[in-house]
Design an enzyme around this catalytic site. Structure first.
Site, PDB file in Angstrom:
ATOM      1  N   TRP A 172       0.837  -1.189   0.000  1.00  0.00           N
ATOM      2  CA  TRP A 172       0.000   0.000   0.000  1.00  0.00           C
ATOM      3  C   TRP A 172       0.879   1.248   0.000  1.00  0.00           C
ATOM      4  O   TRP A 172       1.855   1.325   0.742  1.00  0.00           O
ATOM      5  CB  TRP A 172      -0.913   0.010   1.237  1.00  0.00           C
ATOM      6  CG  TRP A 172      -1.693   1.284   1.327  1.00  0.00           C
ATOM      7  CD1 TRP A 172      -2.851   1.608   0.682  1.00  0.00           C
ATOM      8  CD2 TRP A 172      -1.330   2.453   2.091  1.00  0.00           C
ATOM      9  NE1 TRP A 172      -3.242   2.887   0.978  1.00  0.00           N
ATOM     10  CE2 TRP A 172      -2.314   3.434   1.855  1.00  0.00           C
ATOM     11  CE3 TRP A 172      -0.271   2.754   2.942  1.00  0.00           C
ATOM     12  CZ2 TRP A 172      -2.290   4.693   2.441  1.00  0.00           C
ATOM     13  CZ3 TRP A 172      -0.232   4.014   3.528  1.00  0.00           C
ATOM     14  CH2 TRP A 172      -1.235   4.959   3.283  1.00  0.00           C
ATOM     15  N   ASP A 338     -15.283  14.090  -1.654  1.00  0.00           N
ATOM     16  CA  ASP A 338     -14.825  12.764  -1.244  1.00  0.00           C
ATOM     17  C   ASP A 338     -15.534  12.338   0.043  1.00  0.00           C
ATOM     18  O   ASP A 338     -16.611  12.846   0.395  1.00  0.00           O
ATOM     19  CB  ASP A 338     -13.298  12.775  -1.094  1.00  0.00           C
ATOM     20  CG  ASP A 338     -12.654  11.423  -1.355  1.00  0.00           C
ATOM     21  OD1 ASP A 338     -12.648  10.591  -0.431  1.00  0.00           O
ATOM     22  OD2 ASP A 338     -12.165  11.189  -2.480  1.00  0.00           O
ATOM     23  N   TRP A 449     -15.688   4.975  -6.955  1.00  0.00           N
ATOM     24  CA  TRP A 449     -16.015   3.747  -6.228  1.00  0.00           C
ATOM     25  C   TRP A 449     -14.752   3.283  -5.504  1.00  0.00           C
ATOM     26  O   TRP A 449     -13.783   2.868  -6.122  1.00  0.00           O
ATOM     27  CB  TRP A 449     -16.512   2.695  -7.208  1.00  0.00           C
ATOM     28  CG  TRP A 449     -16.880   1.360  -6.626  1.00  0.00           C
ATOM     29  CD1 TRP A 449     -16.193   0.648  -5.681  1.00  0.00           C
ATOM     30  CD2 TRP A 449     -18.016   0.557  -6.946  1.00  0.00           C
ATOM     31  NE1 TRP A 449     -16.825  -0.539  -5.403  1.00  0.00           N
ATOM     32  CE2 TRP A 449     -17.947  -0.627  -6.162  1.00  0.00           C
ATOM     33  CE3 TRP A 449     -19.078   0.707  -7.827  1.00  0.00           C
ATOM     34  CZ2 TRP A 449     -18.903  -1.634  -6.247  1.00  0.00           C
ATOM     35  CZ3 TRP A 449     -20.031  -0.294  -7.907  1.00  0.00           C
ATOM     36  CH2 TRP A 449     -19.942  -1.450  -7.122  1.00  0.00           C
ATOM     37  N   ASP A 450     -14.781   3.332  -4.184  1.00  0.00           N
ATOM     38  CA  ASP A 450     -13.630   2.961  -3.377  1.00  0.00           C
ATOM     39  C   ASP A 450     -13.910   1.661  -2.631  1.00  0.00           C
ATOM     40  O   ASP A 450     -15.062   1.248  -2.472  1.00  0.00           O
ATOM     41  CB  ASP A 450     -13.313   4.079  -2.381  1.00  0.00           C
ATOM     42  CG  ASP A 450     -11.854   4.090  -1.941  1.00  0.00           C
ATOM     43  OD1 ASP A 450     -11.128   3.119  -2.233  1.00  0.00           O
ATOM     44  OD2 ASP A 450     -11.434   5.071  -1.294  1.00  0.00           O
ATOM     45  N   MET A 451     -12.849   1.013  -2.174  1.00  0.00           N
ATOM     46  CA  MET A 451     -12.936  -0.191  -1.333  1.00  0.00           C
ATOM     47  C   MET A 451     -11.689  -0.196  -0.447  1.00  0.00           C
ATOM     48  O   MET A 451     -10.582  -0.290  -0.950  1.00  0.00           O
ATOM     49  CB  MET A 451     -12.989  -1.461  -2.174  1.00  0.00           C
ATOM     50  CG  MET A 451     -13.049  -2.735  -1.355  1.00  0.00           C
ATOM     51  SD  MET A 451     -12.606  -4.168  -2.363  1.00  0.00           S
ATOM     52  CE  MET A 451     -12.931  -5.498  -1.203  1.00  0.00           C
ATOM     53  N   ASN A 452     -11.883  -0.085   0.853  1.00  0.00           N
ATOM     54  CA  ASN A 452     -10.750   0.142   1.741  1.00  0.00           C
ATOM     55  C   ASN A 452     -10.459  -0.991   2.710  1.00  0.00           C
ATOM     56  O   ASN A 452      -9.793  -0.777   3.713  1.00  0.00           O
ATOM     57  CB  ASN A 452     -10.973   1.446   2.526  1.00  0.00           C
ATOM     58  CG  ASN A 452     -10.703   2.665   1.672  1.00  0.00           C
ATOM     59  OD1 ASN A 452      -9.614   2.825   1.129  1.00  0.00           O
ATOM     60  ND2 ASN A 452     -11.704   3.512   1.518  1.00  0.00           N
ATOM     61  N   CYS A 506     -11.232   2.445  -7.361  1.00  0.00           N
ATOM     62  CA  CYS A 506     -10.205   2.631  -6.339  1.00  0.00           C
ATOM     63  C   CYS A 506     -10.370   1.534  -5.300  1.00  0.00           C
ATOM     64  O   CYS A 506     -11.494   1.109  -5.009  1.00  0.00           O
ATOM     65  CB  CYS A 506     -10.355   4.011  -5.687  1.00  0.00           C
ATOM     66  SG  CYS A 506      -9.198   4.338  -4.341  1.00  0.00           S
ATOM     67  N   ASP A 528      -2.592   5.699  -3.194  1.00  0.00           N
ATOM     68  CA  ASP A 528      -2.894   6.825  -2.304  1.00  0.00           C
ATOM     69  C   ASP A 528      -1.682   7.724  -2.099  1.00  0.00           C
ATOM     70  O   ASP A 528      -1.796   8.777  -1.476  1.00  0.00           O
ATOM     71  CB  ASP A 528      -3.364   6.297  -0.943  1.00  0.00           C
ATOM     72  CG  ASP A 528      -4.773   5.725  -0.995  1.00  0.00           C
ATOM     73  OD1 ASP A 528      -5.518   6.052  -1.945  1.00  0.00           O
ATOM     74  OD2 ASP A 528      -5.137   4.950  -0.089  1.00  0.00           O
TER      75      ASP A 528
END
Length: 711
Positions: A172, A338, A449-452, A506, A528
């Site tokens: 990351w 955001d 579209w995020d995924m964390n 994302c 990021d």
């Protein structure tokens, strides 16, 4: 179905510039690669030819086979491991027929009548590219259920004696680091079991002969797996002198079940070839991704401002509008709010799942706020994380069974959130309804579209024991495949219902970037990390596998994480202009001089983005060299855009006598003249290719954008 006239007669597939030849082995039991390379490679003795003498191996173990089951290939790595519950592991198939569509498509059929399994190898040429897609279809033809422990999409054979493998590794905030190793003998493997491709490795690999130059004109073979779930790629330097690459899904439950009459289709493995090294292979992948984008490629990638770096979770309409006004003055075309716009989202502990605008943050109403943004001449975009849920949210209170969880086990929080089981039909419908409501009710033209977080405790609450399973009594569910299918289904329906909305992908940065996602999104977020030197290295690796029109890149004020050397605002802008330009800094704090400079760079980006996003790309040197750059040019070579950076030490530059750095361009017309539109200098193509563009780097001038026009 028809058979070959002779087992030695190959089937030929032809791309725009390459040929791929497949033939049956003399026994007629499996398919082998005969030749792969430029047109004409198939004429003459096969470079994969081998003596078929084996000691302590079977012939199949040494063969350059396109796909083989464990029964036939017991020692050196099988592509398929299948068995009945409680039965021996292994399959022994034989060729039973072929379907061919000229030199563009091929299907080879193999049957194991005793096990009750049909294996069909698919080949499809992608028109306008030098890519062949391969995948495998497995069908249970018997009356008993099958267990599939390994089911690779394909095997790819490369005729090299000592292989140089190039892959993209990292972590990351340090994704897409171009990495190489030589594999004389043994096995190299990359995997992800995180439910996404992950930050550690990209599902992409290039193979070259280690005796040739890495970046010069040399035969280069590449693969890329289109699968946004668990995956693996392995490369074996095999006895006899060859490299065999296998790629496919990694089943999260150890095996996948195949019921009588059911079929399983593996992910697509894209196979590419270039005679022009890694640089040439990159252009093959870029063209392939333009084909995947289709008509969406014609939509200009607008200059974006994202508010995250400036405000974080503290989203307030007045602050956002102040940022939007400043962004519009700079020439920005799109404003994205955001994380933090919905109720309960004051930090990362709450709010996910309750996707409604927070009336406290937008006291005059969300549509009123969007209207003010659009009155500035800006499009409006919004961040969402539709696969995630906060334990404190209303959604979780109403549907605690929608998250991945194992009964009797504690749930692991990652970033203080849980992950929805997108394999459930009701969860898919919720996500679709949520996104459709947001896009239909509000004037939103951009969706991030995020995924964390990856899935942990991957199970479904209330699942019942399975008395017929092997090993622990756990009900079998192919949860990874179900989540992938749900994710792709939602994206497909979203694109169909809202074709004009730009979608950005994302996953905590570059955690989910592969061709299935790229085929359904417009841009992706590679990392990021936006620090200048760090980001340049990330983008340099990214562009080896993916096209500039997919690469979202922001200008921020972030300090270096892995390379702390300070760089100018120009350095940051030139880096971002090499992809899809965005700004994420707190521009309210910029000086008037910084804003003027930013406006100038944005205006220049708008003049060259068509070449950057649609042109052919050459990778010039690397960030490890004192000067590196990218060369974008139109196919007719009439317009050339060069982005260049000083990546070496600058100490002493004003004091020590020396010559300007030179960046040698490629693939120009040597006899033509090229005019620098800004500097006014005229060069010949021969000069630019052999002497190079001059750059007199200083601490104040450490990056440049040059536009050359053929005269």
């Amino acid at each position: 179905m028809s058979r070959q006239a002779s087992p030695t007669d190959p089937w030929i597939l032809r791309t725009e510039h390459t040929a791929y030849a497949v033939a049956l082995d003399p026994s007629g039991r499996w398919a082998e690669l005969s030749a792969w390379g430029p047109h004409g490679i198939e004429t003459g003795p096969s470079p994969m030819h081998w003596s078929r003498r084996t000691h302590f191996l079977t012939p199949a173990d040494a063969a350059p086979a396109e796909h083989l089951p464990q029964g036939l290939r017991p020692f050196t790595g099988a592509d398929l491991i299948a068995h009945h519950p409680g039965g021996p592991r292994g399959s022994w198939y034989a060729f039973t027929g072929v379907d061919q569509d000229g030199d563009q498509a091929l299907r080879l059929h193999f049957d194991d009548e005793l096990l009750g399994l049909r294996t069909t190898l698919h080949y499809q040429v992608v028109a306008g590219t030098d890519v062949i897609q391969r995948w495998t279809e497995l069908t249970c033809t018997g009356d008993r259920e099958l267990r599939l422990e390994r089911f690779d999409s394909a095997a790819v054979n490369v005729p090299v004696d000592r292989a140089r493998l190039t892959y993209l590794a990292g972590q990351w905030s340090q994704e897409f680091q171009l990495t190489q190793l030589e594999l004389a003998r043994g096995r190299f493997e990359m995997t992800s079991s995180q439910g996404v491709p992950g930050h550690a490795y990209a599902p992409w690999l290039a193979v070259q002969d280690a005796t040739a130059s890495a970046h010069g004109p040399t035969a280069t073979y590449g693969i890329a797996l289109a699968w946004p779930g668990n995956w693996r790629i392995s490369a074996d330097a095999e006895p006899g002198g060859a490299v065999r690459v296998r790629a496919g899904r990694l089943p999260d439950q150890g095996a996948v079940r195949l019921a009588p009459g059911a079929s399983l289709t593996t992910p697509v493995l894209a196979c590419a070839f270039s005679p022009d090294g890694l640089d040439g292979l990159a252009r093959v992948w870029h063209q392939y991704e333009r084909v995947l984008a289709g008509e969406r490629l014609l939509r200009p990638r607008k200059v974006l401002y994202n508010s995250w770096e400036a405000t974080g979770f503290d989203v307030r309409a007045a602050d956002q509008l102040e940022l939007a006004r400043t962004a519009a003055e700079l020439g920005v075309e799109l404003f994205v709010v955001d994380d933090g716009w919905f109720p309960g989202r004051h930090d990362d502990t709450g709010g996910l799942g309750d996707w409604y605008p927070d009336p406290e943050k937008f006291p005059e109403g969300f549509d009123h706020f969007i209207g003010k943004v659009r009155a500035l001449g800006l499009d409006f975009g919004l961040w969402v994380e539709p696969e995630a849920v906060s334990p404190a949210s209303q959604l979780y209170a109403e549907h605690p069974d929608w998250v991945y969880r194992l009964d009797g086990r504690p749930a692991t929080l990652v970033r203080n959130q849980l992950l929805l089981d997108l394999g459930r039909a009701e969860v898919q419908e919720f996500v679709l309804a949520t996104l459709d409501r947001l896009l239909s009710s509000h004037d939103i033209s951009y969706l991030k579209w995020d995924m964390n977080r990856p899935p942990t405790e991957r199970g479904r609450p209330g699942q019942q024991p399975d008395q017929n399973s092997e090993g622990p009594d756990v009900e079998y569910q192919d949860l990874d495949a179900a989540h992938v299918a749900g994710y792709l289904r939602v994206l497909d329906r979203l694109r169909s219902a809202h074709p004009q909305v730009t979608v950005e992908g994302c996953a905590g940065g570059g955690g989910r970037i592969e061709h299935a996602t790229l085929a359904r999104t417009d841009v992706v977020w590679p990392s990021d990390n936006t620090a200048p030197m760090d980001r340049l290295r990330i983008q340099y690796g990214y562009l080896h596998a993916h096209a500039a029109h997919t690469m979202s890149s922001w200008v921020t004020d972030a300090p270096g994480l892995f390379d702390p050397r300070p760089r100018s605002l120009a350095f940051r802008f030139v880096t971002a202009i090499s992809g899809v330009l965005g700004i994420g800094a707190d521009i309210r704090a910029w000086t008037e001089r910084q804003r003027e400079e930013a406006a100038g760079w944005i205006a220049r980006y708008k003049q060259v983005r068509d070449v950057v996003h649609h042109g052919e790309v050459h990778l010039l040197n690397s960030p490890a060299d004192p000067t590196c750059g990218l060369q974008f040019q139109t196919p007719d070579r009439d317009r050339v855009v060069v982005t260049a950076w000083s990546t070496g030490l600058l100490d002493g530059a004003p004091l020590v006598p020396g010559r300007p750095a030179r960046l040698r361009l490629r693939d120009l017309d040597p006899a033509a003249g090229y005019l620098d539109q800004d500097g006014g200098t005229r060069y010949s193509g021969a000069h630019l290719m052999h002497a190079g563009l001059p750059y007199a780097w200083t601490p104040e001038r450490d990056a440049e954008l040059t536009v050359l026009v053929r005269t």
